[in-house]
Enzyme design. Structure first.
Site, PDB file in Angstrom:
ATOM      1  N   THR A 128     -55.985 134.367  74.871  1.00 49.37           N
ATOM      2  CA  THR A 128     -57.419 134.122  75.064  1.00 49.37           C
ATOM      3  C   THR A 128     -58.027 135.116  76.052  1.00 49.37           C
ATOM      4  O   THR A 128     -57.318 135.612  76.944  1.00 49.37           O
ATOM      5  CB  THR A 128     -57.623 132.685  75.596  1.00 49.37           C
ATOM      6  OG1 THR A 128     -58.958 132.541  76.065  1.00 49.37           O
ATOM      7  CG2 THR A 128     -56.696 132.348  76.755  1.00 49.37           C
ATOM      8  N   ASP A 129     -59.323 135.346  75.932  1.00 45.16           N
ATOM      9  CA  ASP A 129     -59.998 136.229  76.900  1.00 45.16           C
ATOM     10  C   ASP A 129     -60.030 135.618  78.295  1.00 45.16           C
ATOM     11  O   ASP A 129     -60.252 136.316  79.289  1.00 45.16           O
ATOM     12  CB  ASP A 129     -61.424 136.577  76.420  1.00 45.16           C
ATOM     13  CG  ASP A 129     -62.347 135.375  76.261  1.00 45.16           C
ATOM     14  OD1 ASP A 129     -61.897 134.232  76.433  1.00 45.16           O
ATOM     15  OD2 ASP A 129     -63.537 135.583  75.960  1.00 45.16           O
ATOM     16  N   GLU A 130     -59.774 134.282  78.387  1.00 49.50           N
ATOM     17  CA  GLU A 130     -59.869 133.624  79.699  1.00 49.50           C
ATOM     18  C   GLU A 130     -58.810 134.114  80.677  1.00 49.50           C
ATOM     19  O   GLU A 130     -58.928 133.895  81.883  1.00 49.50           O
ATOM     20  CB  GLU A 130     -59.766 132.098  79.543  1.00 49.50           C
ATOM     21  CG  GLU A 130     -60.871 131.542  78.679  1.00 49.50           C
ATOM     22  CD  GLU A 130     -61.238 130.096  78.976  1.00 49.50           C
ATOM     23  OE1 GLU A 130     -60.692 129.508  79.919  1.00 49.50           O
ATOM     24  OE2 GLU A 130     -62.087 129.562  78.251  1.00 49.50           O
ATOM     25  N   TYR A 142     -55.588 125.960  82.774  1.00 44.55           N
ATOM     26  CA  TYR A 142     -55.414 126.365  81.365  1.00 44.55           C
ATOM     27  C   TYR A 142     -55.197 127.874  81.263  1.00 44.55           C
ATOM     28  O   TYR A 142     -54.222 128.343  80.675  1.00 44.55           O
ATOM     29  CB  TYR A 142     -56.639 125.948  80.532  1.00 44.55           C
ATOM     30  CG  TYR A 142     -56.744 126.701  79.222  1.00 44.55           C
ATOM     31  CD1 TYR A 142     -55.839 126.470  78.181  1.00 44.55           C
ATOM     32  CD2 TYR A 142     -57.743 127.683  79.033  1.00 44.55           C
ATOM     33  CE1 TYR A 142     -55.934 127.190  76.989  1.00 44.55           C
ATOM     34  CE2 TYR A 142     -57.834 128.391  77.848  1.00 44.55           C
ATOM     35  CZ  TYR A 142     -56.926 128.152  76.831  1.00 44.55           C
ATOM     36  OH  TYR A 142     -56.997 128.861  75.653  1.00 44.55           O
ATOM     37  N   LYS A 191     -51.941 130.212  80.051  1.00 41.67           N
ATOM     38  CA  LYS A 191     -51.985 131.195  78.947  1.00 41.67           C
ATOM     39  C   LYS A 191     -51.580 132.588  79.458  1.00 41.67           C
ATOM     40  O   LYS A 191     -50.859 133.321  78.793  1.00 41.67           O
ATOM     41  CB  LYS A 191     -53.387 131.253  78.326  1.00 41.67           C
ATOM     42  CG  LYS A 191     -53.825 129.993  77.598  1.00 41.67           C
ATOM     43  CD  LYS A 191     -53.011 129.674  76.363  1.00 41.67           C
ATOM     44  CE  LYS A 191     -53.257 130.621  75.214  1.00 41.67           C
ATOM     45  NZ  LYS A 191     -52.525 130.199  73.983  1.00 41.67           N
TER      46      LYS A 191
HETATM   47  P1  NAD Z   1     -56.556 122.926  69.483  1.00 40.81           P
HETATM   48  O1  NAD Z   1     -56.463 122.172  70.774  1.00 40.81           O
HETATM   49  O2  NAD Z   1     -57.638 122.582  68.519  1.00 40.81           O
HETATM   50  O3  NAD Z   1     -55.178 122.791  68.679  1.00 40.81           O
HETATM   51  C1  NAD Z   1     -53.928 122.848  69.317  1.00 40.81           C
HETATM   52  C2  NAD Z   1     -52.870 122.384  68.304  1.00 40.81           C
HETATM   53  O4  NAD Z   1     -51.569 122.511  68.930  1.00 40.81           O
HETATM   54  C3  NAD Z   1     -53.016 120.912  67.891  1.00 40.81           C
HETATM   55  O5  NAD Z   1     -52.845 120.786  66.510  1.00 40.81           O
HETATM   56  C4  NAD Z   1     -51.881 120.217  68.642  1.00 40.81           C
HETATM   57  O6  NAD Z   1     -51.391 119.062  67.978  1.00 40.81           O
HETATM   58  C5  NAD Z   1     -50.823 121.323  68.688  1.00 40.81           C
HETATM   59  N1  NAD Z   1     -49.856 121.149  69.793  1.00 40.81           N
HETATM   60  C6  NAD Z   1     -50.138 120.885  71.096  1.00 40.81           C
HETATM   61  N2  NAD Z   1     -48.980 120.782  71.795  1.00 40.81           N
HETATM   62  C7  NAD Z   1     -47.961 121.005  70.907  1.00 40.81           C
HETATM   63  C8  NAD Z   1     -46.550 121.048  71.028  1.00 40.81           C
HETATM   64  N3  NAD Z   1     -45.950 120.826  72.200  1.00 40.81           N
HETATM   65  N4  NAD Z   1     -45.812 121.308  69.923  1.00 40.81           N
HETATM   66  C9  NAD Z   1     -46.419 121.532  68.725  1.00 40.81           C
HETATM   67  N5  NAD Z   1     -47.751 121.491  68.545  1.00 40.81           N
HETATM   68  C10 NAD Z   1     -48.519 121.228  69.628  1.00 40.81           C
HETATM   69  O7  NAD Z   1     -56.596 124.460  69.895  1.00 40.81           O
HETATM   70  P2  NAD Z   1     -57.425 125.675  69.255  1.00 40.81           P
HETATM   71  O8  NAD Z   1     -58.773 125.682  69.830  1.00 40.81           O
HETATM   72  O9  NAD Z   1     -57.222 125.654  67.807  1.00 40.81           O
HETATM   73  O10 NAD Z   1     -56.635 126.907  69.903  1.00 40.81           O
HETATM   74  C11 NAD Z   1     -55.471 127.409  69.270  1.00 40.81           C
HETATM   75  C12 NAD Z   1     -54.922 128.550  70.107  1.00 40.81           C
HETATM   76  O11 NAD Z   1     -55.907 129.578  70.209  1.00 40.81           O
HETATM   77  C13 NAD Z   1     -54.560 128.168  71.519  1.00 40.81           C
HETATM   78  O12 NAD Z   1     -53.374 128.834  71.876  1.00 40.81           O
HETATM   79  C14 NAD Z   1     -55.733 128.664  72.354  1.00 40.81           C
HETATM   80  O13 NAD Z   1     -55.317 128.991  73.658  1.00 40.81           O
HETATM   81  C15 NAD Z   1     -56.147 129.888  71.583  1.00 40.81           C
HETATM   82  N6  NAD Z   1     -57.563 130.278  71.654  1.00 40.81           N
HETATM   83  C16 NAD Z   1     -58.546 129.357  71.404  1.00 40.81           C
HETATM   84  C17 NAD Z   1     -59.883 129.755  71.410  1.00 40.81           C
HETATM   85  C18 NAD Z   1     -61.001 128.784  71.110  1.00 40.81           C
HETATM   86  O14 NAD Z   1     -62.170 129.139  71.241  1.00 40.81           O
HETATM   87  N7  NAD Z   1     -60.726 127.567  70.664  1.00 40.81           N
HETATM   88  C19 NAD Z   1     -60.208 131.089  71.692  1.00 40.81           C
HETATM   89  C20 NAD Z   1     -59.168 132.002  71.979  1.00 40.81           C
HETATM   90  C21 NAD Z   1     -57.866 131.575  71.936  1.00 40.81           C
HETATM   91  O1  DAU Z   2     -62.812 131.970  75.758  1.00 40.57           O
HETATM   92  C1  DAU Z   2     -61.845 131.401  74.928  1.00 40.57           C
HETATM   93  C2  DAU Z   2     -61.647 129.943  75.293  1.00 40.57           C
HETATM   94  O2  DAU Z   2     -62.797 129.258  74.795  1.00 40.57           O
HETATM   95  C3  DAU Z   2     -60.375 129.336  74.734  1.00 40.57           C
HETATM   96  O3  DAU Z   2     -59.269 129.975  75.317  1.00 40.57           O
HETATM   97  C4  DAU Z   2     -60.313 127.831  75.013  1.00 40.57           C
HETATM   98  O4  DAU Z   2     -59.181 127.259  74.378  1.00 40.57           O
HETATM   99  C5  DAU Z   2     -61.570 127.192  74.453  1.00 40.57           C
HETATM  100  O5  DAU Z   2     -61.583 125.815  74.792  1.00 40.57           O
HETATM  101  C6  DAU Z   2     -62.806 127.875  75.026  1.00 40.57           C
HETATM  102  O6  DAU Z   2     -62.915 127.617  76.453  1.00 40.57           O
HETATM  103  P1  DAU Z   2     -64.320 127.295  77.145  1.00 40.57           P
HETATM  104  O7  DAU Z   2     -64.086 126.590  78.429  1.00 40.57           O
HETATM  105  O8  DAU Z   2     -65.167 128.518  77.188  1.00 40.57           O
HETATM  106  O9  DAU Z   2     -64.924 126.302  76.014  1.00 40.57           O
HETATM  107  P2  DAU Z   2     -65.772 124.949  76.118  1.00 40.57           P
HETATM  108  O10 DAU Z   2     -66.261 124.667  74.742  1.00 40.57           O
HETATM  109  O11 DAU Z   2     -65.043 123.877  76.839  1.00 40.57           O
HETATM  110  O12 DAU Z   2     -66.994 125.393  77.017  1.00 40.57           O
HETATM  111  C7  DAU Z   2     -67.854 126.460  76.637  1.00 40.57           C
HETATM  112  C8  DAU Z   2     -68.889 126.615  77.730  1.00 40.57           C
HETATM  113  O13 DAU Z   2     -69.739 125.459  77.712  1.00 40.57           O
HETATM  114  C9  DAU Z   2     -68.299 126.659  79.126  1.00 40.57           C
HETATM  115  O14 DAU Z   2     -69.046 127.568  79.922  1.00 40.57           O
HETATM  116  C10 DAU Z   2     -68.446 125.244  79.645  1.00 40.57           C
HETATM  117  C11 DAU Z   2     -69.721 124.756  78.958  1.00 40.57           C
HETATM  118  N1  DAU Z   2     -69.761 123.302  78.670  1.00 40.57           N
HETATM  119  C12 DAU Z   2     -68.730 122.742  77.983  1.00 40.57           C
HETATM  120  C13 DAU Z   2     -68.710 121.393  77.708  1.00 40.57           C
HETATM  121  C14 DAU Z   2     -67.541 120.763  76.979  1.00 40.57           C
HETATM  122  C15 DAU Z   2     -70.859 122.534  79.076  1.00 40.57           C
HETATM  123  O15 DAU Z   2     -71.811 123.052  79.676  1.00 40.57           O
HETATM  124  N2  DAU Z   2     -70.838 121.192  78.802  1.00 40.57           N
HETATM  125  C16 DAU Z   2     -69.799 120.580  78.149  1.00 40.57           C
HETATM  126  O16 DAU Z   2     -69.840 119.336  77.960  1.00 40.57           O
END
Ligand code: NAD
Ligand code: DAU
Length: 354
Positions: free
Chosen positions: A141-143, A166, A170
């Protein structure tokens, strides 16, 4: 033909990726989805492909060494795409431990299994002929780069500086992946993507949470002033980027993935209200997230110029389609927001009015 292990394939991005591969990659003979089905995993996301003979679901934990080794023996994987993780920043602030065990130790278990089954020799990576037919891809992730000021962008060379439990987990996993490449010659890639949006996202994340609340005429909790900036990318563009890295990425390289699409949170929230024809009075500014990163922005030059990937969705079209999807799948949201979600919501947002 490839035998692919996808971890976390029942989550948001993982389930989109399983769909993407089964419809775009005819060279994948078997795709095994290993998922623990935590609160974020949902097999309903995959009902339409469960009869596909290439697809196999395994309910299990990436931290279960015996299980992971058994799957490598049985399916002879040549490709691993590792999505499984605890992914929500707010949850990591409440309970960091599971983020460390799942995201760091879980990654190490997969790397160990790949290392022992693929029989790579560390010195291979120095050979000119080093073109392994196996690949491990870490979805990061970019985080991990931390927060930006008003200007600048994250490059692959930007030092890691994670600010939440988190992102620290990562970043730690990325370091372990890197070490397995440097020390054992494991053929790896790491991708670091910005915020994804699209179908099947769990409604604890900004966009589906705001759509869900707006549809129920509930308050929309905006952290602090709402001026935090994220770069947004449609999940299908993320999936296409990962497939591109698997196909053409140079071994050992990190690739940033982003949409050149910076938006302040408040802009997103207002856009959702406008599309759903709901009043801005639903917006409620609440206490900010501790350690909240102010701005992310991704420089995607490396993946676009070196590998030829580019996002296909504009934000306007992508958001319109996404809001429409959630409107048409309210039952999907209802099913996952009944039960334990209610308790989560109360713990996280309990002090809000309305
Ligand atoms: P998500 O939380 O929707 O899904 C996570 C999945 O992993 C779920 O299906 C969960 O059951 C499974 N899981 C959790 N623990 C496990 C374990 N111990 N063994 C097997 N399975 C397990 O997450 P997402 O948003 O789909 O993100 C997927 C990946 O992409 C993550 O690694 C996250 O860091 C990365 N990522 C997410 C975003 C975003 O915006 N959502 C952006 C960049 C990177
Ligand atoms: O940048 C990539 C990341 O994006 C991934 O690695 C993470 O898995 C994914 O969850 C996401 O992280 P963020 O913290 O950026 O996502 P979130 O949707 O939780 O929040 C997006 C922005 O919105 C953040 O600045 C926090 C804000 N927010 C979020 C929630 C849930 C609010 O203001 N109110 C809220 O209730």
């Amino acid at each position: 033909m490839k035998n692919m292990l996808v971890t976390g394939g029942a989550g948001f991005i993982g389930s989109n990726f399983v769909h993407y591969i089964l419809s775009h990659s005819s060279d994948v003979e078997k795709l095994v989805n290993l998922d623990l089905l935590t609160y974020a995993g949902n097999l309903e996301n995959l009902v339409d492909i469960q009869e596909d003979s290439r697809y196999h679901f395994v309910h299990g934990d990436i931290r279960d060494r015996e299980l992971v080794n058994r799957l490598f023996d049985e399916y002879n994987f040549d490709t691993v795409v590792h999505f499984a993780a605890e992914s929500h920043v707010d949850r990591s602030i409440v309970d960091p431990e599971i983020f460390l065990t799942t995201n760091v130790i879980g990654t190490q278990m997969l790397l160990d299994a790949a290392k022992s089954h693929w029989k790579i020799h560390p010195e291979d990576k120095y050979s000119r002929e080093y073109k392994p037919d196996v690949r491990y891809l870490q979805v990061s992730t970019d985080e991990v780069y931390g927060a930006l000021g008003k200007t600048g962008m994250f490059q692959e060379t930007t030092p890691l500086s994670p600010n939440s439990p988190y992102s620290a987990s990562k970043a730690s996993a990325d370091m372990v992946v890197r070490a397995y490449h440097e020390t054992f010659g494991l053929p790896v890639n790491i991708t670091r993507c910005s915020n994804n949006y699209g179908p099947y996202q769990f409604p604890e994340k900004l966009i589906p949470l705001m759509i869900h609340n707006a549809l129920e005429d509930k308050a929309l909790p905006v952290y602090g002033d709402g001026m935090q900036i994220r770069d947004w990318l449609h999940v299908q563009d993320h999936c296409a980027a990962i497939a591109t890295v698997l196909e053409k990425g140079r071994i050992g390289e990190v690739y940033n993935i982003g949409g050149n699409n910076e938006k302040a949170n408040i802009q997103i929230v207002k856009l959702i209200l406008q599309v759903l024809d709901k009043p801005e009075s639903l917006i409620q500014h609440v206490q900010d997230r501790p350690g909240h990163d102010r701005r992310y922005a991704i420089d995607n030059t490396k993946i676009t110029t070196e590998l030829g990937w580019a996002p296909a969705h504009t934000f306007e079209r992508g958001m319109a389609e996404t809001i429409q999807w959630y409107l048409e799948h309210q039952k999907w949201t209802e099913r996952i927001t009944s039960g334990v979600y209610q308790q989560y919501y109360k713990n996280m947002y309990g002090k809000m009015n309305g």
